[in-house]
Write an enzyme that holds these catalytic residues in place. Sequence first.
Site, PDB file in Angstrom:
ATOM      1  N   SER A  98     -20.036  58.354  -6.384  1.00 54.52           N
ATOM      2  CA  SER A  98     -21.046  58.287  -7.448  1.00 54.52           C
ATOM      3  C   SER A  98     -20.921  59.490  -8.380  1.00 54.52           C
ATOM      4  O   SER A  98     -21.003  59.352  -9.601  1.00 54.52           O
ATOM      5  CB  SER A  98     -22.461  58.263  -6.861  1.00 54.52           C
ATOM      6  OG  SER A  98     -22.626  57.159  -6.013  1.00 54.52           O
ATOM      7  N   HIS A 143     -38.708  51.361 -16.736  1.00 55.32           N
ATOM      8  CA  HIS A 143     -37.639  50.514 -17.289  1.00 55.32           C
ATOM      9  C   HIS A 143     -36.341  50.742 -16.533  1.00 55.32           C
ATOM     10  O   HIS A 143     -35.605  51.688 -16.818  1.00 55.32           O
ATOM     11  CB  HIS A 143     -37.446  50.797 -18.786  1.00 55.32           C
ATOM     12  CG  HIS A 143     -38.698  50.528 -19.568  1.00 55.32           C
ATOM     13  ND1 HIS A 143     -39.614  51.514 -19.856  1.00 55.32           N
ATOM     14  CD2 HIS A 143     -39.212  49.374 -20.047  1.00 55.32           C
ATOM     15  CE1 HIS A 143     -40.641  50.980 -20.510  1.00 55.32           C
ATOM     16  NE2 HIS A 143     -40.419  49.684 -20.640  1.00 55.32           N
ATOM     17  N   ILE A 170     -31.591  59.780 -11.623  1.00 52.11           N
ATOM     18  CA  ILE A 170     -30.386  60.196 -12.335  1.00 52.11           C
ATOM     19  C   ILE A 170     -29.453  60.985 -11.397  1.00 52.11           C
ATOM     20  O   ILE A 170     -29.772  62.108 -10.975  1.00 52.11           O
ATOM     21  CB  ILE A 170     -30.754  61.024 -13.587  1.00 52.11           C
ATOM     22  CG1 ILE A 170     -31.774  60.250 -14.448  1.00 52.11           C
ATOM     23  CG2 ILE A 170     -29.499  61.384 -14.378  1.00 52.11           C
ATOM     24  CD1 ILE A 170     -31.368  58.844 -14.862  1.00 52.11           C
ATOM     25  N   CYS A 246     -20.583  51.858 -21.257  1.00 49.46           N
ATOM     26  CA  CYS A 246     -20.308  52.859 -20.209  1.00 49.46           C
ATOM     27  C   CYS A 246     -20.456  52.203 -18.839  1.00 49.46           C
ATOM     28  O   CYS A 246     -19.660  52.457 -17.919  1.00 49.46           O
ATOM     29  CB  CYS A 246     -21.288  54.017 -20.281  1.00 49.46           C
ATOM     30  SG  CYS A 246     -21.433  54.795 -21.882  1.00 49.46           S
ATOM     31  N   ARG A 251     -19.080  50.141 -13.454  1.00 47.00           N
ATOM     32  CA  ARG A 251     -19.159  48.997 -12.528  1.00 47.00           C
ATOM     33  C   ARG A 251     -17.771  48.588 -12.052  1.00 47.00           C
ATOM     34  O   ARG A 251     -17.593  48.168 -10.902  1.00 47.00           O
ATOM     35  CB  ARG A 251     -19.831  47.818 -13.242  1.00 47.00           C
ATOM     36  CG  ARG A 251     -21.300  48.043 -13.481  1.00 47.00           C
ATOM     37  CD  ARG A 251     -21.885  47.057 -14.475  1.00 47.00           C
ATOM     38  NE  ARG A 251     -23.312  47.285 -14.652  1.00 47.00           N
ATOM     39  CZ  ARG A 251     -24.061  46.662 -15.569  1.00 47.00           C
ATOM     40  NH1 ARG A 251     -23.515  45.784 -16.393  1.00 47.00           N
ATOM     41  NH2 ARG A 251     -25.350  46.929 -15.652  1.00 47.00           N
ATOM     42  N   GLY A 347     -21.880  48.968  18.794  1.00 47.25           N
ATOM     43  CA  GLY A 347     -23.058  49.058  19.654  1.00 47.25           C
ATOM     44  C   GLY A 347     -23.909  50.260  19.272  1.00 47.25           C
ATOM     45  O   GLY A 347     -24.046  50.588  18.094  1.00 47.25           O
ATOM     46  N   GLU A 371     -26.522  50.591 -11.270  1.00 50.15           N
ATOM     47  CA  GLU A 371     -25.539  50.013 -12.219  1.00 50.15           C
ATOM     48  C   GLU A 371     -25.741  48.503 -12.339  1.00 50.15           C
ATOM     49  O   GLU A 371     -24.771  47.746 -12.424  1.00 50.15           O
ATOM     50  CB  GLU A 371     -24.109  50.289 -11.759  1.00 50.15           C
ATOM     51  CG  GLU A 371     -23.845  51.733 -11.448  1.00 50.15           C
ATOM     52  CD  GLU A 371     -23.314  52.487 -12.632  1.00 50.15           C
ATOM     53  OE1 GLU A 371     -23.083  51.869 -13.680  1.00 50.15           O
ATOM     54  OE2 GLU A 371     -23.173  53.707 -12.501  1.00 50.15           O
ATOM     55  N   GLY A 372     -26.990  48.080 -12.325  1.00 49.74           N
ATOM     56  CA  GLY A 372     -27.307  46.658 -12.367  1.00 49.74           C
ATOM     57  C   GLY A 372     -27.485  46.165 -10.949  1.00 49.74           C
ATOM     58  O   GLY A 372     -26.583  46.292 -10.120  1.00 49.74           O
ATOM     59  N   ASP A 375     -29.168  41.065  -8.089  1.00 53.35           N
ATOM     60  CA  ASP A 375     -29.763  39.903  -8.769  1.00 53.35           C
ATOM     61  C   ASP A 375     -29.404  39.891 -10.253  1.00 53.35           C
ATOM     62  O   ASP A 375     -29.115  38.831 -10.822  1.00 53.35           O
ATOM     63  CB  ASP A 375     -31.302  39.939  -8.640  1.00 53.35           C
ATOM     64  CG  ASP A 375     -31.764  39.659  -7.216  1.00 53.35           C
ATOM     65  OD1 ASP A 375     -30.999  39.057  -6.450  1.00 53.35           O
ATOM     66  OD2 ASP A 375     -32.901  40.049  -6.885  1.00 53.35           O
TER      67      ASP A 375
HETATM   68  C1  LIG Z   1     -29.444  56.605  -5.788  1.00 51.57           C
HETATM   69  C2  LIG Z   1     -29.561  56.068  -7.191  1.00 51.57           C
HETATM   70  C3  LIG Z   1     -28.849  56.659  -8.220  1.00 51.57           C
HETATM   71  C4  LIG Z   1     -28.989  56.203  -9.537  1.00 51.57           C
HETATM   72  N1  LIG Z   1     -28.310  56.837 -10.557  1.00 51.57           N
HETATM   73  C5  LIG Z   1     -28.606  56.511 -11.850  1.00 51.57           C
HETATM   74  C6  LIG Z   1     -28.047  57.274 -12.932  1.00 51.57           C
HETATM   75  O1  LIG Z   1     -27.238  58.189 -12.726  1.00 51.57           O
HETATM   76  N2  LIG Z   1     -28.437  56.984 -14.200  1.00 51.57           N
HETATM   77  C7  LIG Z   1     -29.326  55.971 -14.483  1.00 51.57           C
HETATM   78  O2  LIG Z   1     -29.644  55.769 -15.648  1.00 51.57           O
HETATM   79  N3  LIG Z   1     -29.851  55.220 -13.463  1.00 51.57           N
HETATM   80  C8  LIG Z   1     -29.520  55.461 -12.169  1.00 51.57           C
HETATM   81  N4  LIG Z   1     -30.064  54.730 -11.138  1.00 51.57           N
HETATM   82  C9  LIG Z   1     -31.056  53.697 -11.454  1.00 51.57           C
HETATM   83  C10 LIG Z   1     -30.601  52.289 -11.192  1.00 51.57           C
HETATM   84  O3  LIG Z   1     -29.655  51.887 -12.137  1.00 51.57           O
HETATM   85  C11 LIG Z   1     -31.864  51.416 -11.154  1.00 51.57           C
HETATM   86  O4  LIG Z   1     -32.526  51.691  -9.926  1.00 51.57           O
HETATM   87  C12 LIG Z   1     -31.540  49.942 -11.266  1.00 51.57           C
HETATM   88  O5  LIG Z   1     -31.088  49.631 -12.551  1.00 51.57           O
HETATM   89  C13 LIG Z   1     -32.739  49.058 -10.948  1.00 51.57           C
HETATM   90  O6  LIG Z   1     -33.881  49.487 -11.627  1.00 51.57           O
HETATM   91  P1  LIG Z   1     -35.255  49.674 -10.813  1.00 51.57           P
HETATM   92  O7  LIG Z   1     -34.996  50.511  -9.638  1.00 51.57           O
HETATM   93  O8  LIG Z   1     -36.282  50.115 -11.793  1.00 51.57           O
HETATM   94  O9  LIG Z   1     -35.607  48.233 -10.281  1.00 51.57           O
HETATM   95  P2  LIG Z   1     -36.344  47.051 -11.090  1.00 51.57           P
HETATM   96  O10 LIG Z   1     -35.678  46.847 -12.401  1.00 51.57           O
HETATM   97  O11 LIG Z   1     -37.803  47.311 -11.076  1.00 51.57           O
HETATM   98  O12 LIG Z   1     -36.013  45.800 -10.169  1.00 51.57           O
HETATM   99  C14 LIG Z   1     -36.758  45.504  -8.983  1.00 51.57           C
HETATM  100  C15 LIG Z   1     -36.288  44.145  -8.479  1.00 51.57           C
HETATM  101  O13 LIG Z   1     -36.575  43.141  -9.455  1.00 51.57           O
HETATM  102  C16 LIG Z   1     -35.399  42.397  -9.748  1.00 51.57           C
HETATM  103  N5  LIG Z   1     -35.432  41.968 -11.156  1.00 51.57           N
HETATM  104  C17 LIG Z   1     -35.562  42.741 -12.269  1.00 51.57           C
HETATM  105  N6  LIG Z   1     -35.528  41.977 -13.372  1.00 51.57           N
HETATM  106  C18 LIG Z   1     -35.366  40.698 -12.952  1.00 51.57           C
HETATM  107  C19 LIG Z   1     -35.255  39.434 -13.622  1.00 51.57           C
HETATM  108  N7  LIG Z   1     -35.266  39.330 -14.966  1.00 51.57           N
HETATM  109  N8  LIG Z   1     -35.106  38.335 -12.877  1.00 51.57           N
HETATM  110  C20 LIG Z   1     -35.066  38.399 -11.525  1.00 51.57           C
HETATM  111  N9  LIG Z   1     -35.179  39.549 -10.833  1.00 51.57           N
HETATM  112  C21 LIG Z   1     -35.322  40.689 -11.544  1.00 51.57           C
HETATM  113  C22 LIG Z   1     -34.241  43.374  -9.479  1.00 51.57           C
HETATM  114  O14 LIG Z   1     -33.056  42.666  -9.227  1.00 51.57           O
HETATM  115  C23 LIG Z   1     -34.769  44.107  -8.250  1.00 51.57           C
HETATM  116  O15 LIG Z   1     -34.492  43.342  -7.101  1.00 51.57           O
HETATM  117  C24 LIG Z   1     -29.859  55.121  -9.808  1.00 51.57           C
HETATM  118  C25 LIG Z   1     -30.540  54.505  -8.756  1.00 51.57           C
HETATM  119  C26 LIG Z   1     -30.397  54.954  -7.460  1.00 51.57           C
HETATM  120  C27 LIG Z   1     -31.158  54.267  -6.367  1.00 51.57           C
END
Ligand SMILES: Cc1cc2nc3c(=O)[nH]c(=O)nc-3n(C[C@H](O)[C@H](O)[C@H](O)COP(=O)(O)OP(=O)(O)OC[C@H]3O[C@@H](n4cnc5c(N)ncnc54)[C@H](O)[C@@H]3O)c2cc1C
Length: 392
Positions: A98, A143, A170, A246, A251, A347, A371-372, A375
């Site tokens: 990462s 967001h 982040i 990016c 990805r 185990g 990174e998305g 789902d």
């Molecule tokens: C350890 C870690 C490191 C990260 N590093 C970075 C980074 O360096 N920079 C950065 O910008 N971000 C980073 N992220 C953020 C990461 O990209 C987000 O967590 C991710 O995009 C999901 O956003 P969220 O957690 O707000 O979940 P949400 O968007 O709230 O999603 C929650 C659930 O709802 C589902 N969902 C959302 N929309 C829909 C839809 N339209 N239809 C059906 N289901 C849906 C999702 O699939 C998920 O299961 C990091 C996350 C983690 C955990």
Amino acid sequence: MKPDLFEAPDYYNLDELLSDEHKLVRQAAREWVKRDVSPIIEEYAQKAEFPEQIIKGLAEIGAFGPYIPEEYGGAGLDQISYGLIMQEIERGDSGVRSTASVQSSLVMYPIYKYGTEEQRKKYLPKLASGEWMGCFGLTEPDHGSNPGGMTTNFKDKGDHYLLNGAKMWISNAPFAQVAVVWAKNEEGRIHGLIVERGMEGFSTPETHNKWSLRASATGELIFDNVKVPKENLLPNKSGLGAPLGCLDSARFGIAWGAIGAAMDCYDTALRYSKERVQFGKPIGQYQLQQKKLAEMITEITKAQLLAWRLGVMRNEGTATSAQISMAKRNNVEMAINIAREARQVLGGMGITGEYSIMRHSMNLESVITYEGTHDVHLLITGLDITGLNAFQ
Ligand SMILES: Cc1cc2nc3c(=O)[nH]c(=O)nc-3n(C[C@H](O)[C@H](O)[C@H](O)COP(=O)(O)OP(=O)(O)OC[C@H]3O[C@@H](n4cnc5c(N)ncnc54)[C@H](O)[C@@H]3O)c2cc1C
């Protein structure tokens, strides 16, 4: 942790598809992981600390900007080399991968692709050498999957921009010198800004209590009336497509990286199954364990083919974002399933830090989300094949 005895599986002789350069690059990364990552990574994951001493080695194996041209300090390699480096690093740990992914695809890539010549010269060589580390601020508290809704914003104040808002989750934030931050201007258009540590009003509190990616530092980015010099705006691309470009690159790296984590789990489980005796026979002799191992190598081989073909298309410049989504989604799911199955082969020993499997398993819970999400990538494929948008 047990000594690293990793032997890479190559069931379909895929090495025949690689050039000598690919194999050399992979070898250098593999040896470095064995020497400098495997012996220490479990301890750092246990104490939830990023091992800063590995930054130099990451730079030396070309993990910072593998495909950025050499004139800017990058390694000037092709996409398959980039993928192989990510595979080898994630074979060691997804958190370390990462760190490298963020530095390369989310910080160096946008500066190289969307930045000015002055920005490229100022930042890229220092990022390539690891002298400076970077982070990428897209996700916000409200967001995540919908980054277009972001509220972080900047206003034109004549001789500078005034940046306000907050990012969360982040990677690299707690120690990064440079942040590529996505924010809306007064017209609501998304732009990238380079924010540097030390700018007044900019802070990066660390996120604690993660059970996943524990050897990778994660934090927030907080902007409280930060004055950003005008020359720090990335001028050559704006709109949501800029950060998404990016993410395509990152990805792609994840699609390869996940194979590394899966290979490590498979290799560990295979070795263990031949050594562990129960009911008078090695457990690998029982059909139930063979089923697990046979399915693992089948899935790894399919994922390798997907990643390799995607690499060829990336080299040709023909891979679509939706094709990258499919590989990221498939390969991470493949890896997380293999980690879970491999843990069972071991185990009780499978839950300990003596072996890497439980760490991989927990790490992949982040990889399947960032990174998305899993789902969201499915919906991208759905949109691509039907032309119908299920996001709204
Ligand atoms: C350890 C870690 C490191 C990260 N590093 C970075 C980074 O360096 N920079 C950065 O910008 N971000 C980073 N992220 C953020 C990461 O990209 C987000 O967590 C991710 O995009 C999901 O956003 P969220 O957690 O707000 O979940 P949400 O968007 O709230 O999603 C929650 C659930 O709802 C589902 N969902 C959302 N929309 C829909 C839809 N339209 N239809 C059906 N289901 C849906 C999702 O699939 C998920 O299961 C990091 C996350 C983690 C955990």
